[in-house]
Scaffold this motif. Structure first.
Motif, PDB file in Angstrom:
ATOM      1  N   MET A 107       0.837  -1.183   0.000  1.00  0.00           N
ATOM      2  CA  MET A 107       0.000   0.000   0.000  1.00  0.00           C
ATOM      3  C   MET A 107       0.877   1.240   0.000  1.00  0.00           C
ATOM      4  SD  MET A 107      -3.058   0.725   2.605  1.00  0.00           S
ATOM      5  CE  MET A 107      -4.344   1.764   2.111  1.00  0.00           C
ATOM      6  N   ASN A 108       0.502   2.219  -0.759  1.00  0.00           N
ATOM      7  CA  ASN A 108       1.271   3.450  -0.897  1.00  0.00           C
ATOM      8  C   ASN A 108       0.916   4.397   0.242  1.00  0.00           C
ATOM      9  OD1 ASN A 108       2.805   5.492  -1.806  1.00  0.00           O
ATOM     10  ND2 ASN A 108       1.811   5.710  -3.784  1.00  0.00           N
ATOM     11  N   ASP A 109       1.921   4.877   0.982  1.00  0.00           N
ATOM     12  CA  ASP A 109       1.683   5.765   2.122  1.00  0.00           C
ATOM     13  C   ASP A 109       1.601   7.228   1.734  1.00  0.00           C
ATOM     14  OD1 ASP A 109       1.603   3.650   3.866  1.00  0.00           O
ATOM     15  OD2 ASP A 109       3.741   3.771   4.364  1.00  0.00           O
ATOM     16  N   GLN A 110       1.897   7.554   0.484  1.00  0.00           N
ATOM     17  CA  GLN A 110       1.859   8.945   0.071  1.00  0.00           C
ATOM     18  C   GLN A 110       0.411   9.387  -0.144  1.00  0.00           C
ATOM     19  OE1 GLN A 110       4.305   9.465  -3.340  1.00  0.00           O
ATOM     20  NE2 GLN A 110       6.214   9.095  -2.232  1.00  0.00           N
ATOM     21  N   PRO A 111       0.069  10.611   0.284  1.00  0.00           N
ATOM     22  CA  PRO A 111      -1.308  11.078   0.076  1.00  0.00           C
ATOM     23  C   PRO A 111      -1.576  11.342  -1.402  1.00  0.00           C
ATOM     24  CG  PRO A 111       0.049  12.821   0.993  1.00  0.00           C
ATOM     25  CD  PRO A 111       0.890  11.569   0.983  1.00  0.00           C
ATOM     26  N   LEU A 112      -2.830  11.224  -1.766  1.00  0.00           N
ATOM     27  CA  LEU A 112      -3.222  11.488  -3.146  1.00  0.00           C
ATOM     28  C   LEU A 112      -3.080  12.965  -3.461  1.00  0.00           C
ATOM     29  CD1 LEU A 112      -6.472   9.353  -3.402  1.00  0.00           C
ATOM     30  CD2 LEU A 112      -4.272   8.835  -4.416  1.00  0.00           C
ATOM     31  N   THR A 113      -2.721  13.247  -4.686  1.00  0.00           N
ATOM     32  CA  THR A 113      -2.688  14.643  -5.113  1.00  0.00           C
ATOM     33  C   THR A 113      -4.076  15.038  -5.596  1.00  0.00           C
ATOM     34  OG1 THR A 113      -2.052  14.056  -7.356  1.00  0.00           O
ATOM     35  CG2 THR A 113      -0.267  14.497  -5.784  1.00  0.00           C
ATOM     36  N   LEU A 114      -4.270  16.306  -5.820  1.00  0.00           N
ATOM     37  CA  LEU A 114      -5.573  16.824  -6.226  1.00  0.00           C
ATOM     38  C   LEU A 114      -5.999  16.257  -7.576  1.00  0.00           C
ATOM     39  CD1 LEU A 114      -7.758  18.754  -5.270  1.00  0.00           C
ATOM     40  CD2 LEU A 114      -6.590  20.568  -6.481  1.00  0.00           C
ATOM     41  N   SER A 115      -5.063  16.049  -8.470  1.00  0.00           N
ATOM     42  CA  SER A 115      -5.407  15.521  -9.797  1.00  0.00           C
ATOM     43  C   SER A 115      -5.785  14.048  -9.748  1.00  0.00           C
ATOM     44  CB  SER A 115      -4.247  15.734 -10.762  1.00  0.00           C
ATOM     45  OG  SER A 115      -3.108  15.052 -10.291  1.00  0.00           O
ATOM     46  N   GLU A 116      -5.344  13.316  -8.721  1.00  0.00           N
ATOM     47  CA  GLU A 116      -5.651  11.895  -8.605  1.00  0.00           C
ATOM     48  C   GLU A 116      -6.975  11.620  -7.900  1.00  0.00           C
ATOM     49  OE1 GLU A 116      -2.261  10.598  -6.454  1.00  0.00           O
ATOM     50  OE2 GLU A 116      -0.986  10.439  -8.226  1.00  0.00           O
ATOM     51  N   MET A 117      -7.574  12.632  -7.278  1.00  0.00           N
ATOM     52  CA  MET A 117      -8.803  12.432  -6.509  1.00  0.00           C
ATOM     53  C   MET A 117     -10.024  12.479  -7.408  1.00  0.00           C
ATOM     54  SD  MET A 117      -8.202  14.662  -3.125  1.00  0.00           S
ATOM     55  CE  MET A 117      -6.830  14.358  -2.073  1.00  0.00           C
ATOM     56  N   ALA A 118     -11.026  11.731  -7.002  1.00  0.00           N
ATOM     57  CA  ALA A 118     -12.296  11.766  -7.725  1.00  0.00           C
ATOM     58  C   ALA A 118     -13.014  13.076  -7.400  1.00  0.00           C
ATOM     59  CB  ALA A 118     -13.160  10.592  -7.302  1.00  0.00           C
ATOM     60  N   ASP A 119     -13.742  13.601  -8.375  1.00  0.00           N
ATOM     61  CA  ASP A 119     -14.413  14.883  -8.189  1.00  0.00           C
ATOM     62  C   ASP A 119     -15.565  14.823  -7.196  1.00  0.00           C
ATOM     63  OD1 ASP A 119     -12.690  16.157  -9.843  1.00  0.00           O
ATOM     64  OD2 ASP A 119     -14.041  16.227 -11.572  1.00  0.00           O
ATOM     65  N   ASP A 120     -16.031  13.620  -6.852  1.00  0.00           N
ATOM     66  CA  ASP A 120     -17.146  13.511  -5.909  1.00  0.00           C
ATOM     67  C   ASP A 120     -16.695  13.173  -4.492  1.00  0.00           C
ATOM     68  OD1 ASP A 120     -16.301  10.978  -6.527  1.00  0.00           O
ATOM     69  OD2 ASP A 120     -18.321  10.119  -6.682  1.00  0.00           O
ATOM     70  N   GLN A 121     -15.396  13.216  -4.243  1.00  0.00           N
ATOM     71  CA  GLN A 121     -14.851  12.912  -2.919  1.00  0.00           C
ATOM     72  C   GLN A 121     -14.630  14.220  -2.153  1.00  0.00           C
ATOM     73  OE1 GLN A 121     -11.068  10.987  -3.061  1.00  0.00           O
ATOM     74  NE2 GLN A 121     -10.876  10.815  -0.847  1.00  0.00           N
ATOM     75  N   PRO A 122     -15.414  14.495  -1.093  1.00  0.00           N
ATOM     76  CA  PRO A 122     -15.246  15.764  -0.374  1.00  0.00           C
ATOM     77  C   PRO A 122     -13.975  15.770   0.469  1.00  0.00           C
ATOM     78  CG  PRO A 122     -16.886  14.417   0.718  1.00  0.00           C
ATOM     79  CD  PRO A 122     -16.489  13.683  -0.532  1.00  0.00           C
ATOM     80  N   LEU A 123     -13.439  16.964   0.656  1.00  0.00           N
ATOM     81  CA  LEU A 123     -12.235  17.168   1.464  1.00  0.00           C
ATOM     82  C   LEU A 123     -12.573  18.087   2.625  1.00  0.00           C
ATOM     83  CD1 LEU A 123      -9.846  17.956  -1.499  1.00  0.00           C
ATOM     84  CD2 LEU A 123      -9.932  15.809  -0.237  1.00  0.00           C
ATOM     85  N   THR A 124     -12.001  17.819   3.774  1.00  0.00           N
ATOM     86  CA  THR A 124     -12.173  18.726   4.904  1.00  0.00           C
ATOM     87  C   THR A 124     -11.245  19.919   4.715  1.00  0.00           C
ATOM     88  OG1 THR A 124     -10.469  17.622   6.203  1.00  0.00           O
ATOM     89  CG2 THR A 124     -12.740  16.809   6.450  1.00  0.00           C
ATOM     90  N   LEU A 125     -11.486  20.990   5.457  1.00  0.00           N
ATOM     91  CA  LEU A 125     -10.651  22.184   5.309  1.00  0.00           C
ATOM     92  C   LEU A 125      -9.202  21.931   5.720  1.00  0.00           C
ATOM     93  CD1 LEU A 125     -13.006  25.129   6.285  1.00  0.00           C
ATOM     94  CD2 LEU A 125     -12.604  24.077   4.073  1.00  0.00           C
ATOM     95  N   PRO A 126      -8.904  21.130   6.768  1.00  0.00           N
ATOM     96  CA  PRO A 126      -7.495  20.824   7.040  1.00  0.00           C
ATOM     97  C   PRO A 126      -6.819  20.078   5.888  1.00  0.00           C
ATOM     98  CG  PRO A 126      -8.799  20.391   8.989  1.00  0.00           C
ATOM     99  CD  PRO A 126      -9.764  20.695   7.887  1.00  0.00           C
ATOM    100  N   GLU A 127      -7.564  19.204   5.206  1.00  0.00           N
ATOM    101  CA  GLU A 127      -6.998  18.511   4.050  1.00  0.00           C
ATOM    102  C   GLU A 127      -6.729  19.490   2.907  1.00  0.00           C
ATOM    103  OE1 GLU A 127      -9.021  14.087   4.551  1.00  0.00           O
ATOM    104  OE2 GLU A 127     -10.101  15.641   3.434  1.00  0.00           O
TER     105      GLU A 127
END
Length: 107
Positions: free
Chosen positions: A1-21
């Protein structure tokens, strides 16, 4: 499993992000993002009813829009305004210098 966080371009458009994220992804401070959301200058989505429990979320398209808005001013070259010889400004400066020598206050 990859421990690096996803970048903005790799995220799905329907996945919400919190303000700290969002702050971690964009490099902006959490406080400035919260202030912008409260003031209505940053587009976001609220979750919850009333003012007791309100969560602010941002979707990736909203984060991209925020980043695009922040970069608009950074790409413009600084315009140098040429100094204009102004007789009135020169007279005011001379009066201020004269009154500064005498110790009187300048209005």
């Amino acid at each position: 499993m990859n421990d690096q966080p996803l970048t903005l371009s790799e995220m799905a458009d329907d996945q919400p992000l919190t303000l700290p994220e969002v702050a971690a992804i964009t490099g902006l401070s959490l406080r400035s993002i919260e202030r912008g959301c409260r003031a209505g200058t940053i587009e976001h989505t609220t979750k919850g009813d009333g003012t007791i429990k309100r969560h602010r979320l941002m979707y990736p398209p909203q984060v991209r829009k925020l980043l695009a808005a922040r970069q608009v001013g950074a790409t413009k070259p600084v315009e140098v305004v040429p100094a204009v010889d102004d007789d009135l400004a020169a007279a005011r400066a001379a009066t201020r210098r004269m009154l500064a020598r005498t110790g009187r206050r300048v209005a």
